[in-house]
Design a protein around this motif. Structure first.
Motif, mmCIF file in Angstrom:
data_model
loop_
_atom_site.group_PDB
_atom_site.id
_atom_site.type_symbol
_atom_site.label_atom_id
_atom_site.label_comp_id
_atom_site.label_asym_id
_atom_site.label_seq_id
_atom_site.Cartn_x
_atom_site.Cartn_y
_atom_site.Cartn_z
ATOM 1 N N ILE A 115 0.826 -1.215 0.000
ATOM 2 C CA ILE A 115 0.000 0.000 0.000
ATOM 3 C C ILE A 115 0.854 1.257 0.000
ATOM 4 O O ILE A 115 2.023 1.244 0.399
ATOM 5 N N GLY A 116 0.223 2.345 -0.433
ATOM 6 C CA GLY A 116 0.767 3.681 -0.268
ATOM 7 C C GLY A 116 -0.111 4.415 0.739
ATOM 8 O O GLY A 116 -1.325 4.209 0.768
ATOM 9 N N ILE A 117 0.494 5.255 1.564
ATOM 10 C CA ILE A 117 -0.241 5.957 2.618
ATOM 11 C C ILE A 117 -0.067 7.459 2.433
ATOM 12 O O ILE A 117 1.057 7.956 2.331
ATOM 13 N N ASP A 118 -1.201 8.156 2.408
ATOM 14 C CA ASP A 118 -1.194 9.614 2.374
ATOM 15 C C ASP A 118 -1.668 10.124 3.729
ATOM 16 O O ASP A 118 -2.781 9.808 4.165
ATOM 17 N N MET A 119 -0.823 10.896 4.405
ATOM 18 C CA MET A 119 -1.172 11.462 5.701
ATOM 19 C C MET A 119 -1.896 12.782 5.490
ATOM 20 O O MET A 119 -1.541 13.561 4.606
ATOM 21 N N LYS A 174 -7.813 16.149 7.465
ATOM 22 C CA LYS A 174 -9.229 15.769 7.428
ATOM 23 C C LYS A 174 -9.374 14.278 7.705
ATOM 24 O O LYS A 174 -10.276 13.846 8.432
ATOM 25 N N SER A 175 -8.507 13.478 7.111
ATOM 26 C CA SER A 175 -8.390 12.054 7.413
ATOM 27 C C SER A 175 -6.974 11.824 7.923
ATOM 28 O O SER A 175 -6.019 12.310 7.321
ATOM 29 N N PHE A 176 -6.854 11.088 9.025
ATOM 30 C CA PHE A 176 -5.523 10.846 9.582
ATOM 31 C C PHE A 176 -4.626 10.195 8.539
ATOM 32 O O PHE A 176 -3.478 10.594 8.343
ATOM 33 N N LEU A 177 -5.159 9.186 7.867
ATOM 34 C CA LEU A 177 -4.431 8.587 6.753
ATOM 35 C C LEU A 177 -5.420 7.993 5.768
ATOM 36 O O LEU A 177 -6.538 7.611 6.123
ATOM 37 N N THR A 178 -4.978 7.932 4.527
ATOM 38 C CA THR A 178 -5.738 7.285 3.457
ATOM 39 C C THR A 178 -4.802 6.334 2.736
ATOM 40 O O THR A 178 -3.688 6.720 2.382
ATOM 41 N N VAL A 180 5.106 -0.960 2.543
ATOM 42 C CA VAL A 180 4.365 0.269 2.804
ATOM 43 C C VAL A 180 5.165 1.443 2.238
ATOM 44 O O VAL A 180 6.365 1.563 2.497
ATOM 45 N N VAL A 181 4.499 2.290 1.475
ATOM 46 C CA VAL A 181 5.145 3.463 0.886
ATOM 47 C C VAL A 181 4.529 4.711 1.522
ATOM 48 O O VAL A 181 3.305 4.856 1.567
ATOM 49 N N ILE A 182 5.393 5.579 2.043
ATOM 50 C CA ILE A 182 4.930 6.828 2.649
ATOM 51 C C ILE A 182 5.709 7.998 2.065
ATOM 52 O O ILE A 182 6.712 7.809 1.366
ATOM 53 N N GLU A 183 5.252 9.182 2.389
ATOM 54 C CA GLU A 183 5.869 10.406 1.891
ATOM 55 C C GLU A 183 6.780 10.989 2.959
ATOM 56 O O GLU A 183 6.442 10.981 4.152
ATOM 57 N N ASP A 184 7.949 11.467 2.569
ATOM 58 C CA ASP A 184 8.875 12.123 3.498
ATOM 59 C C ASP A 184 8.417 13.565 3.694
ATOM 60 O O ASP A 184 8.848 14.460 2.977
ATOM 61 N N ASP A 219 -11.451 10.938 -4.992
ATOM 62 C CA ASP A 219 -11.160 11.621 -3.732
ATOM 63 C C ASP A 219 -9.708 12.086 -3.730
ATOM 64 O O ASP A 219 -8.809 11.341 -4.137
ATOM 65 N N ARG A 220 -9.476 13.291 -3.285
ATOM 66 C CA ARG A 220 -8.133 13.899 -3.332
ATOM 67 C C ARG A 220 -7.097 13.055 -2.589
ATOM 68 O O ARG A 220 -5.998 12.800 -3.100
ATOM 69 N N ASP A 221 -7.413 12.612 -1.369
ATOM 70 C CA ASP A 221 -6.450 11.853 -0.558
ATOM 71 C C ASP A 221 -6.198 10.472 -1.134
ATOM 72 O O ASP A 221 -5.065 9.970 -1.092
ATOM 73 N N LEU A 222 -7.245 9.834 -1.670
ATOM 74 C CA LEU A 222 -7.065 8.526 -2.297
ATOM 75 C C LEU A 222 -6.196 8.642 -3.537
ATOM 76 O O LEU A 222 -5.332 7.785 -3.788
ATOM 77 N N ASN A 223 -6.385 9.695 -4.316
ATOM 78 C CA ASN A 223 -5.554 9.936 -5.498
ATOM 79 C C ASN A 223 -4.092 10.079 -5.107
ATOM 80 O O ASN A 223 -3.202 9.505 -5.753
ATOM 81 N N ALA A 224 -3.835 10.824 -4.003
ATOM 82 C CA ALA A 224 -2.462 11.012 -3.533
ATOM 83 C C ALA A 224 -1.853 9.698 -3.061
ATOM 84 O O ALA A 224 -0.688 9.404 -3.327
ATOM 85 N N ALA A 225 -2.649 8.884 -2.344
ATOM 86 C CA ALA A 225 -2.144 7.599 -1.843
ATOM 87 C C ALA A 225 -1.766 6.666 -2.991
ATOM 88 O O ALA A 225 -0.742 5.967 -2.930
#
Length: 389
Positions: free
Chosen positions: A177-181, A184-188, A261-265, A344-350
């Motif tokens: 998965i990729g995670i966008d912090m 509005k949502s803690f994470l997506t 797991v992929v996250i953003e720095d 959804d903006r956050d889902l697109n980013a994730a």
């Protein structure tokens, strides 16, 4: 594999006094030899031996104990470990990784280290100078291969952080998965899972302001002022505990079910400078969550991938790759002007974060699969609000 277990201690009145003496003595020894090392360097900076090290200060400790007899009440190994911590602070300074060591204050975190001579019998933790044992309470059993114990104090509570070695192997998750912090949502996550933020500071804000207002009316240094300080500290303690518990539950659920797991720095310090979102961002506890996720994935030999903080994860269309430069923070839905894709903006980013992470490690673009129901169920059972997009 090295792990840590934190248990709460329930000392009696005599043990509380001795614990406070340990905190104060270790702080005194640290500050005393910080001054000694500073003066020594000032007087010998042109000599062959310019400064003192941990071994030198430990050899000077017996003479200090003769001068201050009350230091003999304290575990000698804990006093020695304070000097080892001081030496680490100097080494970090010489490597330009930290500022020059500061004197410790009573307002700082109170702690002392017990490197050996400990054992757990029934529900009692036995350490040097506390041979009758300090009562502790925890669901977990204290392991046998203990490396060291750190005794800490948080407001009016005492804790023991037990560092131990274990051969236990935890199963690795299978998902990617990729995670966008976010705020509005803690994470997506890229497979459609959204976790709503706890926002414990926001919930406790009125109560905190009320108690802080009462504190401002007290005479500083008076008994009533000290009692009110404890009331304010307990509110902050509740906020920390709730946030830590929340981050533990979410990070554990993710580490159990995903192998990559992929996250953003994120530049958290820079983002907090924005006064409009600073309080909301600080309430999320992103840094703590990221640390927890990293070591829990490490326990399972899972993979944590970080993409660059300047990657256009939010502005890029996950369907066609077009970058929308005029995207605003208030835009909660992403509408692509090229392909007409809406998401959804956050889902697109994730999804973009996941794709960028896979490309970074040379695995190409992954195939997306629906979120496992077990993950959603586990987050829900932990008291978190979960939405499946």
């Amino acid at each position: 594999m090295f792990k840590a277990l934190k248990v709460r201690l329930y000392p009696n009145e005599q043990q509380k006094i001795l614990l406070e003496k340990h905190f104060g003595a270790c702080r005194f020894v640290y500050n005393h030899f910080l001054e000694v090392r500073t003066k020594y360097y000032a007087e010998h900076k042109n000599s062959k031996k310019k400064g003192l090290n941990a071994f030198d200060t430990i050899n000077m400790l017996p003479q200090l104990k003769k001068e201050y007899v009350w230091l003999n009440e304290i575990n000698s190994q804990s006093l020695q470990h304070s000097l080892i911590q001081l030496d680490k602070a100097f080494r970090a300074f010489f490597k330009h990784n930290a500022d020059y060591p500061n004197f410790r204050s009573k307002k700082d975190n109170q702690y002392f280290i017990v490197p050996s001579g400990f054992r757990a019998i029934n529900n009692r933790l036995i350490i040097p100078k506390f041979m009758e044992g300090i009562v502790y309470r925890d669901k977990s059993t204290i392991p046998e291969k203990i490396r060291q114990i750190i005794i800490t104090k948080d407001v009016n509570r005492y804790y023991a952080s037990i560092q131990y070695e274990t051969d236990e192997e935890l199963p690795k998750g299978v998902g990617t998965i990729g995670i966008d912090m976010g705020i509005k949502s803690f994470l997506t996550t890229s497979d459609g899972l959204q976790v709503e933020p706890l926002n414990v500071l926001k919930k406790m804000e009125k109560q905190l302001k009320r108690q802080q207002k009462k504190l401002s009316r007290k005479i500083k240094g008076s008994n009533n002022w000290r009692k009110q300080v404890v009331k304010v500290q307990k509110i902050y303690q509740h906020i920390r505990d709730a946030r830590t518990d929340f981050n533990h539950k979410v990070s554990t659920a993710i580490a159990k079910h995903y192998g990559t797991v992929v996250i953003e720095d994120l530049n958290i310090q820079g983002m907090v400078r924005n006064h409009r979102i600073a309080k909301s961002m600080s309430d999320q506890g992103w840094y703590q969550f990221k640390q927890m996720l990293a070591y829990k994935l490490g326990w399972r030999r899972a993979e944590l991938i970080e993409i660059g903080r300047f990657e256009p994860s939010s502005k890029m269309c996950s369907n066609c790759g077009n970058i929308k430069h005029d995207l605003k923070l208030s835009d909660r839905m992403y509408h692509c002007d090229v392909c007409g894709f809406s998401i959804d903006r956050d889902l697109n980013a994730a999804i973009n974060i996941l794709n960028m992470g896979m490309i970074k490690v040379g695995r190409g673009t992954p195939e997306f699969t629906p979120v496992e129901s077990a993950t959603a169920a586990e987050l829900q059972s932990g008291g978190l609000r979960v939405d499946i997009l």
